[in-house]
Write a protein that holds these residues in place. Sequence first.
Motif, short mmCIF file in Angstrom:
data_model
loop_
_atom_site.label_atom_id
_atom_site.label_comp_id
_atom_site.label_asym_id
_atom_site.label_seq_id
_atom_site.Cartn_x
_atom_site.Cartn_y
_atom_site.Cartn_z
N PHE A 214 29.75 -15.93 -8.20
CA PHE A 214 30.61 -15.23 -7.25
C PHE A 214 30.07 -13.85 -6.90
CE2 PHE A 214 33.83 -18.46 -8.19
CZ PHE A 214 34.48 -18.59 -6.96
N GLY A 215 28.97 -13.44 -7.55
CA GLY A 215 28.34 -12.17 -7.20
C GLY A 215 29.09 -10.96 -7.70
N LEU A 216 29.93 -11.13 -8.72
CA LEU A 216 30.76 -10.03 -9.19
C LEU A 216 29.99 -9.13 -10.14
CD1 LEU A 216 34.04 -12.07 -9.81
CD2 LEU A 216 33.52 -10.57 -7.88
N PRO A 217 30.36 -7.86 -10.23
CA PRO A 217 29.67 -6.94 -11.15
C PRO A 217 30.04 -7.26 -12.59
CG PRO A 217 31.53 -5.85 -10.10
CD PRO A 217 31.39 -7.18 -9.41
N PHE A 218 29.11 -6.96 -13.48
CA PHE A 218 29.29 -7.22 -14.91
C PHE A 218 29.49 -5.91 -15.67
CE2 PHE A 218 27.76 -11.30 -13.74
CZ PHE A 218 28.08 -12.18 -14.77
N PRO A 219 30.22 -5.97 -16.78
CA PRO A 219 30.25 -4.81 -17.68
C PRO A 219 28.85 -4.49 -18.17
CG PRO A 219 31.96 -6.40 -18.26
CD PRO A 219 31.07 -7.06 -17.25
N PRO A 220 28.58 -3.25 -18.56
CA PRO A 220 27.22 -2.85 -18.93
C PRO A 220 26.58 -3.72 -20.00
CG PRO A 220 28.62 -0.92 -18.74
CD PRO A 220 29.52 -2.12 -18.60
N GLU A 221 27.38 -4.13 -21.02
CA GLU A 221 26.77 -4.90 -22.10
C GLU A 221 26.37 -6.31 -21.67
OE1 GLU A 221 31.23 -5.58 -22.33
OE2 GLU A 221 29.86 -3.91 -21.96
N MET A 222 26.88 -6.76 -20.52
CA MET A 222 26.54 -8.08 -20.02
C MET A 222 25.53 -8.02 -18.89
SD MET A 222 30.17 -10.08 -19.81
CE MET A 222 31.32 -10.19 -21.18
N ARG A 223 25.25 -6.84 -18.42
CA ARG A 223 24.44 -6.72 -17.22
C ARG A 223 23.01 -7.14 -17.48
NH1 ARG A 223 25.07 -1.01 -14.82
NH2 ARG A 223 27.21 -1.51 -15.43
N THR A 224 22.46 -7.99 -16.61
CA THR A 224 21.08 -8.43 -16.77
C THR A 224 20.15 -7.45 -16.07
OG1 THR A 224 21.15 -9.78 -14.78
CG2 THR A 224 21.79 -10.84 -16.84
N LYS A 225 18.88 -7.58 -16.38
CA LYS A 225 17.89 -6.68 -15.81
C LYS A 225 17.37 -7.17 -14.47
CE LYS A 225 16.43 -5.42 -20.48
NZ LYS A 225 15.34 -5.48 -21.48
N ARG A 226 17.51 -8.47 -14.22
CA ARG A 226 16.95 -9.02 -12.99
C ARG A 226 18.05 -9.66 -12.16
NH1 ARG A 226 14.35 -13.04 -12.50
NH2 ARG A 226 15.12 -14.23 -14.26
N GLY A 227 18.13 -9.33 -10.90
CA GLY A 227 18.97 -10.06 -9.97
C GLY A 227 20.46 -9.93 -10.21
N ASN A 228 20.90 -8.94 -11.02
CA ASN A 228 22.31 -8.84 -11.31
C ASN A 228 22.77 -7.39 -11.34
OD1 ASN A 228 24.91 -9.46 -12.05
ND2 ASN A 228 24.44 -9.57 -14.24
N PRO A 229 22.37 -6.59 -10.35
CA PRO A 229 22.84 -5.21 -10.34
C PRO A 229 24.25 -5.15 -9.76
CG PRO A 229 21.49 -5.62 -8.42
CD PRO A 229 21.51 -6.90 -9.22
N HIS A 230 24.89 -4.02 -10.00
CA HIS A 230 26.12 -3.78 -9.27
C HIS A 230 25.78 -3.65 -7.80
CE1 HIS A 230 29.13 -3.18 -12.38
NE2 HIS A 230 28.22 -2.54 -13.09
N PRO A 231 26.69 -4.10 -6.90
CA PRO A 231 26.45 -3.84 -5.49
C PRO A 231 26.49 -2.34 -5.22
CG PRO A 231 28.54 -5.00 -5.84
CD PRO A 231 27.89 -4.85 -7.17
N PRO A 232 25.87 -1.88 -4.14
CA PRO A 232 25.90 -0.45 -3.84
C PRO A 232 27.34 0.04 -3.73
CG PRO A 232 24.38 -1.61 -2.40
CD PRO A 232 25.12 -2.65 -3.17
N ARG A 233 27.61 1.17 -4.35
CA ARG A 233 28.97 1.67 -4.37
C ARG A 233 29.27 2.40 -3.08
NH1 ARG A 233 28.25 3.81 -10.40
NH2 ARG A 233 28.73 1.89 -11.51
N ASP A 234 30.44 2.12 -2.52
CA ASP A 234 30.91 2.79 -1.33
C ASP A 234 31.68 4.03 -1.78
OD1 ASP A 234 32.12 3.64 0.99
OD2 ASP A 234 32.65 1.62 1.67
N PRO A 235 31.29 5.24 -1.32
CA PRO A 235 32.02 6.43 -1.76
C PRO A 235 33.47 6.43 -1.30
CG PRO A 235 30.49 6.94 0.02
CD PRO A 235 30.19 5.54 -0.42
N ASN A 236 33.76 5.67 -0.25
CA ASN A 236 35.14 5.53 0.22
C ASN A 236 35.50 4.06 0.28
OD1 ASN A 236 35.64 8.41 0.90
ND2 ASN A 236 33.96 8.04 2.35
N PRO A 237 35.73 3.45 -0.88
CA PRO A 237 35.94 1.99 -0.90
C PRO A 237 37.20 1.62 -0.15
CG PRO A 237 36.52 2.98 -3.02
CD PRO A 237 35.86 4.05 -2.21
#
Length: 483
Positions: A214-237
């Motif tokens: 689903f392309g959702l962001p992961f908590p830091p301890e689950m975050r992978t190094k490849r292909g799984n970054p957080h999406p760019p953050r919108d300063p005004n979500p």
Amino acid sequence: MGPLSPTRTMRLWGSRSLGVALGVFMTIGFALQLWGGPFQRRLPGLQLRQSWASTPRPAVPSCLPRQRLVFLKTHKSGSSSVLSLLHRYGDRHGLRFALPARYQFGYPKLFQASRVKGYRPQGGGTQPPFHILCHHMRFNLKEVLQVMPSDSFFFSIVRDPAALARSAFSYYKSTSSAFRKSPSLAAFLDNPRAFYQPGARGDHYARNLLWFDFGLPFPPEMRTKRGNPHPPRDPNPPQLPSGVGPRAHTLDPNALFHPVPTVADGHSQTSSSASLDLGSSSFIQWNLAWLDSVFDLVLVAEYFDESLVLLADALCWGLDDVVGFMHNAQAGGGQGGSAVGDWGLTAEDRQLSARARAWNNLDWALYVHFNRSLWARIKQYGQSRLDSAVAALRARREALAKHCLVGGEALDPKYITDRRFRPFQFGSGKVLGYVLRSGLSLQDQEECGRLATPELQYKDKLDAKQFPPAVSVPLKTSRLPSP
């Protein structure tokens, strides 16, 4: 996700009297009677429904079939069977698919519009519109909206993480380093961190695979190094409207690119993903609320037929548009069809299921959420009405299987000699497929063939149809007249 609005739905059946029972077709006829109404469209050529007269249709249809569709094809969740019906529907109606160059859109990387074959960026010249986007990808809404209209119907499918883990361990044993190092699923779940390393090749298959798809962001301890970054953050979500429910509006291409904050007591929360405790319930609910704002419907594999009835209702499609055979199922496995729960399992298996759900905690939260939303829709639809429609669907599927298939069921691949129908073999289990009965008419061969064609072969067929190979015509050399 609440009930669909009346303007976006239609009734799956009409009422009509049952005619004289015709021998062995009595059960099928009764099921078709229950469906009735606008669901009287049929596959051409198949004789088993020609004994029943169609109910007269209203002069003005109550709804128009939806034909702009985005299906997020999740892994090991029965999604290949859904893909099959989308392939058939689009093929039969001449719709244009957004196809990958091969068979996936750069997975496990996030979806990019540039990976769609024949896609031209805005301003890059005119191109025919795409109707259906449905092959494997890691969901990325911003890029999807570069390809598909914002009023497309978005849907997906989820599966109980316990069942998904069993299937994924067998299928991706050679792909996931965590699974490959473990002697068994039980051993893996007994101490998963002894085998699993975030970012290791293929290990997205080993934990929270649905959440990943689903392309959702992961908590830091689950975050992978490849292909799984957080999406760019919108300063005004952007904010969700109060009372988040099913999407009854077109998606704003300038807004909902990634998960947005939750809404509580009718007041928008100003926190962003960065300010949430990424291991907290707030983080999970924040992401689920975003999914509710994007997806019109999420099917549940354990209630596959019930989900198909609701899908047909939402899309204003006919019975034969959603009836089909299971695809990419492993021998002795299956992909859904039985209710979630641990009834009939041994104490050891129940413990394994509990461990699988705990290890895949994000998937479990996602699954529980969409299971609840499915049953909220069923309540709105009507349980007795649903039961009748499901009976009609199953009767039709059984009749088609008996009419089309050798043995009336899926077979071991060793019996499938026709390469058009032999499914791709991957993983430790055998992937079942189908053999057509001999003696079918040409028309029935075509329709039954559509039902039996595996996803890879059907994708190749659609690719050749949309992008026919250029035929080079040799130049004729003029011959000088004889002196």
